[in-house]
Design a protein around this motif. Structure first.
Motif: not given
Length: 370
Positions: A220-224
């Motif tokens: 999730v943090k990657d996409m954010q």
């Protein structure tokens, strides 16, 4: 589909993540995709400067020529617009109309950094006036600052222009961005440039799927990190039943499309010359899948960023065209075979991008000693 929990999901090591990401990024082998299809698949290309999208595609596409991309810009099939991470990206026309509304909350937050220079400014009124100005005729940022300052003489001119850029989907009109005949930045609205209204914002769920297709497996943090938005977890949770999950070596949960390619970690990865700010290096919170920790930050020095090249799929050095030569600076020792492969790839890149010029290729110093 068998449901897995984060604790039981299979672990993907660094090389497995590297090869999967390179495959999605069209960097394991050159793709036969058209330029437009590649730009769409990659969900845009970083385009802060004119040349990077061209070099990015030269590294990824079989038979690419710079003129192909210039023609798409000229025909308004692709545009240069602020989207992800508040930076200029080159997107297809359709994506520019749908992705910009999706990231609008991030652009609204960006205005907060300029509030001191916007005291007394009605931002809705500013958006209306700015749209009238740029749709009357493309404006440079200087012209936009000056025109808006007439309405708000006590405001900071730069803050006014930035607010306009944040409130409105402004595109850089051609010839800006065209190979060999670019010009200074002039802006109009994307709707005016394309002659059609904005699309409804792309859904978070659909954009997650596109991100994973181009950059996964990812957290999730990657996409954010890629898009500059926050609170993307609910979209991943809604999609969880149709995704597969893994863990990285540190236990972070990674999501992916079930049928997306995840090559064997020992799959050969040829050298690739990339432009500065290539999205491969900027679109994950954890960049170790491409950037080994010992060389993290070495493509930057003060306010200068250098073009990276990959060896065996990982960041291995920087390059620059300087004084009639392609200068290649490895961060570590390359084997004789690797130097030969890097030289061959450099020659191919020069032939693609600079057919009418003759350049030497040499290994040397690109980053000056501090």
């Amino acid at each position: 589909m068998t449901k897995t929990t984060s604790a039981t999901a299979p672990v993907l090591g660094i090389r497995a993540l590297n090869r999967a990401t390179l495959d999605r990024q069209l960097l394991l082998r050159r793709s036969p995709l058209t330029v437009r299809a590649a730009v769409e698949h990659l969900v845009g290309l970083q385009a802060q400067e004119v040349k990077p999208p061209y070099y990015a595609l030269a590294a990824r596409l079989d038979g690419f020529t710079p003129e192909e991309l210039s023609r798409l810009l000229e025909r308004r099939e692709v545009v240069r617009i602020v989207t992800m991470r508040s930076t200029i990206h080159l997107h297809t026309a359709d994506d520019s109309l749908a992705l910009r509304p999706l990231v609008q909350p991030a652009r609204d937050r960006e205005i907060n950094y300029f509030r001191k220079g916007l005291v007394g400014v009605d931002l809705d009124r500013l958006a209306v006036l700015a749209r009238e100005l740029v749709e009357d005729g493309p404006r440079t940022m200087k012209q936009l600052r000056e025109a808006l300052s007439v309405e708000w003489p006590d405001a900071d001119p730069q803050s006014l222009a930035v607010a306009a850029r944040c409130k409105l989907p402004l595109v850089q009109v051609t010839p800006r961005g065209m190979w060999g005949r670019s010009a200074q930045v002039s802006l109009t609205s994307v709707e005016h440039w394309l002659g059609r209204p904005a699309e409804p914002a792309a859904s978070a769920d659909a954009t997650v799927l596109r991100y994973l297709a181009a950059f996964g497996p990812a957290s999730v943090k990657d996409m954010q990190t890629w898009c500059g938005l926050t609170r993307m977890r609910p979209a991943f949770e809604r999609l969880r039943p149709q995704l597969v999950t893994f863990r990285d070596a540190g236990g972070v949960e990674l999501f992916d499309l079930p049928d997306a390619p995840r090559p064997d970690p020992d799959t050969p990865a040829p050298p690739r010359f990339l432009p500065e700010f290539d999205n491969l290096l900027l679109s994950h919170a954890d960049r170790t899948r491409v950037v080994p920790p010992p060389v993290r930050g070495r493509t930057w020095q003060v306010n200068t960023v250098y073009c990276p090249f990959l060896v065996d799929g990982f960041l291995a050095g920087v390059w620059r065209i300087l004084d009639g030569a392609l200068v290649i600076e490895p961060f570590g020792k390359l084997t004789k075979a690797q130097r030969g492969e890097v030289t061959e790839e450099g020659a191919r890149m020069l032939q693609t991008m600079h057919q009418d010029a003759a350049y030497d290729i040499r290994f040397g110093t690109v980053i000056p000693e501090s």
